[in-house]
Write a protein that holds these residues in place. Structure first.
Motif, PDB file in Angstrom:
ATOM      1  N   MET A   1       0.845  -1.191   0.000  1.00  0.00           N
ATOM      2  CA  MET A   1       0.000   0.000   0.000  1.00  0.00           C
ATOM      3  C   MET A   1       0.884   1.245   0.000  1.00  0.00           C
ATOM      4  N   THR A   2       0.579   2.193  -0.866  1.00  0.00           N
ATOM      5  CA  THR A   2       1.411   3.373  -1.002  1.00  0.00           C
ATOM      6  C   THR A   2       1.079   4.427   0.043  1.00  0.00           C
ATOM      7  N   THR A   3      -0.181   4.681   0.279  1.00  0.00           N
ATOM      8  CA  THR A   3      -0.606   5.769   1.146  1.00  0.00           C
ATOM      9  C   THR A   3      -1.842   5.324   1.914  1.00  0.00           C
ATOM     10  N   ASN A   4      -2.378   6.231   2.722  1.00  0.00           N
ATOM     11  CA  ASN A   4      -3.634   5.930   3.419  1.00  0.00           C
ATOM     12  C   ASN A   4      -4.821   6.490   2.636  1.00  0.00           C
ATOM     13  N   ILE A   5      -4.781   6.310   1.324  1.00  0.00           N
ATOM     14  CA  ILE A   5      -5.825   6.845   0.446  1.00  0.00           C
ATOM     15  C   ILE A   5      -6.801   5.724   0.084  1.00  0.00           C
ATOM     16  N   PRO A   6      -8.074   5.829   0.506  1.00  0.00           N
ATOM     17  CA  PRO A   6      -9.059   4.844   0.060  1.00  0.00           C
ATOM     18  C   PRO A   6      -9.482   5.115  -1.384  1.00  0.00           C
ATOM     19  N   GLY A   7     -10.041   4.105  -2.018  1.00  0.00           N
ATOM     20  CA  GLY A   7     -10.475   4.240  -3.404  1.00  0.00           C
ATOM     21  C   GLY A   7     -11.978   4.054  -3.530  1.00  0.00           C
ATOM     22  N   VAL A   8     -12.599   4.881  -4.374  1.00  0.00           N
ATOM     23  CA  VAL A   8     -14.014   4.713  -4.696  1.00  0.00           C
ATOM     24  C   VAL A   8     -14.123   4.336  -6.171  1.00  0.00           C
ATOM     25  N   LEU A   9     -14.755   3.215  -6.413  1.00  0.00           N
ATOM     26  CA  LEU A   9     -14.944   2.714  -7.778  1.00  0.00           C
ATOM     27  C   LEU A   9     -16.309   3.174  -8.270  1.00  0.00           C
ATOM     28  N   PRO A  43      -4.082  -3.308  -3.888  1.00  0.00           N
ATOM     29  CA  PRO A  43      -2.757  -3.149  -3.282  1.00  0.00           C
ATOM     30  C   PRO A  43      -2.329  -1.692  -3.131  1.00  0.00           C
ATOM     31  N   GLN A  44      -3.004  -0.781  -3.835  1.00  0.00           N
ATOM     32  CA  GLN A  44      -2.594   0.625  -3.849  1.00  0.00           C
ATOM     33  C   GLN A  44      -3.379   1.488  -2.863  1.00  0.00           C
ATOM     34  N   CYS A  45      -4.540   1.004  -2.435  1.00  0.00           N
ATOM     35  CA  CYS A  45      -5.463   1.837  -1.671  1.00  0.00           C
ATOM     36  C   CYS A  45      -5.670   1.299  -0.251  1.00  0.00           C
ATOM     37  N   ASP A  46      -6.045   2.198   0.627  1.00  0.00           N
ATOM     38  CA  ASP A  46      -6.404   1.830   1.998  1.00  0.00           C
ATOM     39  C   ASP A  46      -7.904   1.513   2.019  1.00  0.00           C
ATOM     40  N   GLY A  47      -8.253   0.394   1.401  1.00  0.00           N
ATOM     41  CA  GLY A  47      -9.645  -0.017   1.313  1.00  0.00           C
ATOM     42  C   GLY A  47     -10.322   0.521   0.064  1.00  0.00           C
ATOM     43  N   LEU A  48     -11.321  -0.213  -0.418  1.00  0.00           N
ATOM     44  CA  LEU A  48     -12.091   0.180  -1.598  1.00  0.00           C
ATOM     45  C   LEU A  48     -13.569   0.201  -1.263  1.00  0.00           C
ATOM     46  N   ILE A  49     -14.287   1.136  -1.881  1.00  0.00           N
ATOM     47  CA  ILE A  49     -15.744   1.157  -1.807  1.00  0.00           C
ATOM     48  C   ILE A  49     -16.278   1.279  -3.226  1.00  0.00           C
TER      49      ILE A  49
END
Length: 206
Positions: A1-9, A43-49
């Motif tokens: 994980m690169t940062t504490n950035i969550p992702g929204v799809l 792998p890049q995001c701090d969780g996905l929604i």
């Protein structure tokens, strides 16, 4: 994980050019487009929604929180981005930025979050978006949670729907990716695109 950035799809759009249904549920090389997007971004995001309107049960098998738009009758990606910002503010108040990505882009870069984050930091920008082949992809970018009320005002009061109109108000970093061997921001909009995606998946290692 690169940062504490969550992702929204963003999965709000219906596949009208494919005869209806959810575009991210179409299959490429034996896997749904959404499975491929999740595999790229997890792998890049701090969780996905997942941002999708209608019955969330249809996405239950993916095991992601499903959030609907937080403003009604404002279709389009900006409403989905706002829903992601509202979710982050409520569930992860320590988070400053979220990533948004189209849920119908099966070949997203594996360094997407890292490069957007680095460019935004180096340029002291408030937002960052992806680009390729001379074209910006504003639905794929980093968004400041601090701007969510300004975005809500733009949507509800000013009736702004185009992402570019809104991002033009802020310091924006644009990061360009190469298009060889394939454009990582290829999205499947038509039946023909699905056939092309099958070819590209082979180039991309399946």
């Amino acid at each position: 994980m690169t940062t504490n950035i969550p992702g929204v799809l963003l999965a709000g759009g219906l596949a009208r050019r494919m005869g209806g249904g959810d575009k991210p549920m179409r299959r490429i090389g034996g896997r749904t487009i959404l499975e491929r997007v999740i595999a790229r971004l997890k792998p890049q995001c701090d969780g996905l929604i997942l941002n999708a309107n209608g019955d969330p049960v249809r996405f239950a098998s993916f095991g992601l929180p499903v959030i609907a738009d937080t403003v009604e009758n404002f279709p389009g990606p900006l409403a989905g981005i706002l829903a992601g910002l509202d979710w982050a503010a409520a569930k992860k108040p320590e988070v400053e930025f979220i990533l948004s990505a189209a849920a119908d882009c099966p070949f997203l870069p594996r360094d997407l979050v890292a490069r957007l984050h680095r460019a935004r930091t180096e340029q002291n920008a408030q937002l960052a978006v992806a680009a390729s082949d001379g074209q910006s992809h504003p639905v794929i970018g980093l968004w400041s949670v601090a701007l969510r009320d300004e975005l809500r005002h733009a949507l509800v009061v000013e009736d702004i729907r185009k992402i570019d109109r809104w991002t033009a108000r802020y310091r924006l970093a644009t990061v360009t990716w190469p298009t060889e061997p394939l454009d990582p921001f290829f999205n499947a909009n038509t039946v023909e695109d699905i056939a092309e995606a099958e070819r590209l998946a082979a180039l991309d290692g399946g």
